[in-house]
Write a protein that holds these residues in place. Structure first.
Motif, PDB file in Angstrom:
ATOM      1  N   GLY A  30       0.850  -1.184   0.000  1.00  0.00           N
ATOM      2  CA  GLY A  30       0.000   0.000   0.000  1.00  0.00           C
ATOM      3  C   GLY A  30       0.889   1.237   0.000  1.00  0.00           C
ATOM      4  N   TYR A  31       0.300   2.383  -0.319  1.00  0.00           N
ATOM      5  CA  TYR A  31       1.077   3.618  -0.388  1.00  0.00           C
ATOM      6  C   TYR A  31       0.306   4.743   0.292  1.00  0.00           C
ATOM      7  N   LEU A  32       0.956   5.424   1.226  1.00  0.00           N
ATOM      8  CA  LEU A  32       0.292   6.545   1.883  1.00  0.00           C
ATOM      9  C   LEU A  32       1.108   7.822   1.719  1.00  0.00           C
ATOM     10  N   ASP A  33       0.481   8.840   1.131  1.00  0.00           N
ATOM     11  CA  ASP A  33       1.102  10.144   0.922  1.00  0.00           C
ATOM     12  C   ASP A  33       0.631  11.050   2.061  1.00  0.00           C
ATOM     13  N   THR A  34       1.472  11.223   3.087  1.00  0.00           N
ATOM     14  CA  THR A  34       1.023  12.010   4.255  1.00  0.00           C
ATOM     15  C   THR A  34       0.978  13.499   3.924  1.00  0.00           C
ATOM     16  N   GLY A  35       1.757  13.934   2.915  1.00  0.00           N
ATOM     17  CA  GLY A  35       1.693  15.328   2.470  1.00  0.00           C
ATOM     18  C   GLY A  35       0.289  15.643   1.971  1.00  0.00           C
ATOM     19  N   GLU A 123       5.017   8.002   2.967  1.00  0.00           N
ATOM     20  CA  GLU A 123       5.885   9.077   2.495  1.00  0.00           C
ATOM     21  C   GLU A 123       5.578  10.392   3.210  1.00  0.00           C
ATOM     22  N   GLY A 124       6.613  11.123   3.626  1.00  0.00           N
ATOM     23  CA  GLY A 124       6.353  12.405   4.287  1.00  0.00           C
ATOM     24  C   GLY A 124       7.602  13.156   4.676  1.00  0.00           C
ATOM     25  N   ARG A 125       7.535  13.793   5.863  1.00  0.00           N
ATOM     26  CA  ARG A 125       8.677  14.572   6.358  1.00  0.00           C
ATOM     27  C   ARG A 125       9.210  14.009   7.681  1.00  0.00           C
ATOM     28  N   ASP A 126       8.315  13.361   8.430  1.00  0.00           N
ATOM     29  CA  ASP A 126       8.661  12.946   9.803  1.00  0.00           C
ATOM     30  C   ASP A 126       8.237  11.501  10.045  1.00  0.00           C
ATOM     31  N   ILE A 127       8.181  10.709   8.989  1.00  0.00           N
ATOM     32  CA  ILE A 127       7.653   9.342   9.140  1.00  0.00           C
ATOM     33  C   ILE A 127       8.657   8.484   9.931  1.00  0.00           C
ATOM     34  N   GLY A 128       9.917   8.518   9.519  1.00  0.00           N
ATOM     35  CA  GLY A 128      10.930   7.720  10.214  1.00  0.00           C
ATOM     36  C   GLY A 128      11.280   8.260  11.592  1.00  0.00           C
ATOM     37  N   THR A 129      11.109   9.565  11.793  1.00  0.00           N
ATOM     38  CA  THR A 129      11.493  10.157  13.081  1.00  0.00           C
ATOM     39  C   THR A 129      10.361  10.147  14.106  1.00  0.00           C
ATOM     40  N   GLN A 171       9.436  29.720  -3.279  1.00  0.00           N
ATOM     41  CA  GLN A 171       8.495  28.975  -2.424  1.00  0.00           C
ATOM     42  C   GLN A 171       9.146  27.724  -1.835  1.00  0.00           C
ATOM     43  N   VAL A 172       9.947  27.036  -2.652  1.00  0.00           N
ATOM     44  CA  VAL A 172      10.602  25.810  -2.161  1.00  0.00           C
ATOM     45  C   VAL A 172      11.574  26.167  -1.032  1.00  0.00           C
ATOM     46  N   LYS A 173      12.332  27.266  -1.213  1.00  0.00           N
ATOM     47  CA  LYS A 173      13.277  27.706  -0.177  1.00  0.00           C
ATOM     48  C   LYS A 173      12.551  28.072   1.111  1.00  0.00           C
ATOM     49  N   GLU A 174      11.444  28.806   0.955  1.00  0.00           N
ATOM     50  CA  GLU A 174      10.672  29.216   2.140  1.00  0.00           C
ATOM     51  C   GLU A 174      10.091  28.000   2.855  1.00  0.00           C
ATOM     52  N   ARG A 175       9.612  27.047   2.046  1.00  0.00           N
ATOM     53  CA  ARG A 175       8.999  25.843   2.606  1.00  0.00           C
ATOM     54  C   ARG A 175      10.057  25.002   3.334  1.00  0.00           C
ATOM     55  N   ASP A 176      11.244  24.882   2.738  1.00  0.00           N
ATOM     56  CA  ASP A 176      12.364  24.163   3.367  1.00  0.00           C
ATOM     57  C   ASP A 176      12.652  24.765   4.733  1.00  0.00           C
ATOM     58  N   GLU A 177      12.716  26.090   4.726  1.00  0.00           N
ATOM     59  CA  GLU A 177      13.048  26.841   5.935  1.00  0.00           C
ATOM     60  C   GLU A 177      12.011  26.552   7.030  1.00  0.00           C
ATOM     61  N   ARG A 178      10.707  26.660   6.649  1.00  0.00           N
ATOM     62  CA  ARG A 178       9.639  26.432   7.628  1.00  0.00           C
ATOM     63  C   ARG A 178       9.616  24.977   8.090  1.00  0.00           C
ATOM     64  N   ASP A 179       9.772  24.050   7.134  1.00  0.00           N
ATOM     65  CA  ASP A 179       9.676  22.627   7.466  1.00  0.00           C
ATOM     66  C   ASP A 179      10.856  22.154   8.317  1.00  0.00           C
ATOM     67  N   SER A 180      12.054  22.736   8.086  1.00  0.00           N
ATOM     68  CA  SER A 180      13.205  22.229   8.847  1.00  0.00           C
ATOM     69  C   SER A 180      13.455  22.993  10.137  1.00  0.00           C
ATOM     70  N   LYS A 181      12.883  24.214  10.253  1.00  0.00           N
ATOM     71  CA  LYS A 181      13.133  25.007  11.468  1.00  0.00           C
ATOM     72  C   LYS A 181      12.004  24.892  12.487  1.00  0.00           C
ATOM     73  N   ARG A 182      10.871  24.284  12.125  1.00  0.00           N
ATOM     74  CA  ARG A 182       9.757  24.275  13.068  1.00  0.00           C
ATOM     75  C   ARG A 182      10.135  23.459  14.300  1.00  0.00           C
ATOM     76  N   VAL A 184       8.225  21.453  16.245  1.00  0.00           N
ATOM     77  CA  VAL A 184       7.735  20.065  16.316  1.00  0.00           C
ATOM     78  C   VAL A 184       8.077  19.319  15.035  1.00  0.00           C
ATOM     79  N   ALA A 185       8.624  18.144  15.213  1.00  0.00           N
ATOM     80  CA  ALA A 185       8.896  17.236  14.094  1.00  0.00           C
ATOM     81  C   ALA A 185       9.530  17.926  12.888  1.00  0.00           C
ATOM     82  N   PRO A 186      10.662  18.624  13.074  1.00  0.00           N
ATOM     83  CA  PRO A 186      11.286  19.272  11.917  1.00  0.00           C
ATOM     84  C   PRO A 186      11.805  18.230  10.928  1.00  0.00           C
ATOM     85  N   LEU A 187      11.951  18.669   9.683  1.00  0.00           N
ATOM     86  CA  LEU A 187      12.416  17.753   8.636  1.00  0.00           C
ATOM     87  C   LEU A 187      13.887  17.425   8.852  1.00  0.00           C
ATOM     88  N   LYS A 188      14.191  16.190   9.152  1.00  0.00           N
ATOM     89  CA  LYS A 188      15.586  15.735   9.266  1.00  0.00           C
ATOM     90  C   LYS A 188      15.627  14.212   9.126  1.00  0.00           C
TER      91      LYS A 188
END
Ligand code: DC
Length: 220
Positions: A30-35, A123-129, A171-182, A184-188
């Motif tokens: 199965g495939y789940l797109d959490t985005g 698939e997502g940003r914080d699935i493994g973490t 937009q991608v740069k801004e999104r990277d910034e928001r997603d990795s600096k937040r 809770v559950a930052p992108l890493k």
């Protein structure tokens, strides 16, 4: 084997969606797109006039929200989640609402419920973490910011969105910034994730690498 979770995380445009779908298809998982869940919930809350910082209202609404996953399609409160979530506006809204811990709490819970004891590529940003820290295989995909913006721009153009490359890059740069600096559950990458740089590599090759590792792990 009943359950096998493959977590695929990475920033916008890293090739996650294409690769995750290929991996799921090749393994018959199965495939789940959490985005897609973040996008759908962001539009849902936005349409209700609830702002991204209104924790109480968000909690109340999301307590009652249901997500279903059937035949590879997502349903929010029984209604199919369609292409309306793929606009540039939905992406920006998703990233904003995704920074709210109340939104993340509910969506993480709903994602775990869907993955449950199935064979799934999630698939997502914080699935493994955060969402599935016990996943059987964790993958983190990266690519240069220019390559990621180019992929996103092409995708939007094909959908008839007339946005410029420079705007998408911004937009991608801004999104990277928001997603990795937040907070809770930052992108890493998860500590034990397999990190793959997809710059200049086809989704097909990336998917093959992942399938190979997954098959080895399933044999263990
Ligand atoms: O993968 P995507 O571009 O469809 O994701 C949209 C937004 O949702 C992204 O900017 C960050 C957020 N998101 C998240 O915070 N956690 C996830 N697991 C998936 C997406």
């Amino acid at each position: 084997m009943e359950k096998f979770h493959i977590a695929i995380d990475g920033p916008a445009g890293s090739g996650k969606t294409t690769v995750a779908k290929l991996v799921a298809e090749r393994l018959g998982f199965g495939y789940l797109d959490t985005g897609a869940m973040y996008r759908a919930v962001a539009l849902f809350l936005h349409e209700k006039g609830i702002k991204e910082n209104e924790d109480g209202k968000i909690d109340e609404v999301l307590k009652k929200v249901s997500f279903d996953y059937k035949d590879g399609r997502l349903y929010l409160n029984g209604k199919i989640v369609g292409d309306e979530i793929r606009s540039a506006e939905a992406a920006v809204l998703a990233s904003k609402y995704a920074a709210n811990p109340v939104v993340r709490k509910h969506l993480s819970r709903l994602q775990r419920e869907i993955a449950d004891d199935r064979k799934m590529v999630v698939e997502g940003r914080d699935i493994g973490t955060v969402v599935l820290p016990e996943a059987d295989l964790k993958v983190f995909l990266t690519a240069s910011v220019e390559e990621r913006a180019r992929r996103r721009w092409k995708e939007l153009k094909e959908k008839g969105d007339n946005v410029s490359y420079d705007e998408v890059l911004k937009q991608v740069k801004e999104r990277d910034e928001r997603d990795s600096k937040r907070k809770v559950a930052p992108l890493k990458p998860a500590e034990n994730a397999v990190v793959i740089d997809t710059t200049g590599i086809s989704p097909d090759e990336v998917a093959n690498k992942i399938v190979k590792i997954a098959v080895e792990r399933m044999r263990e």
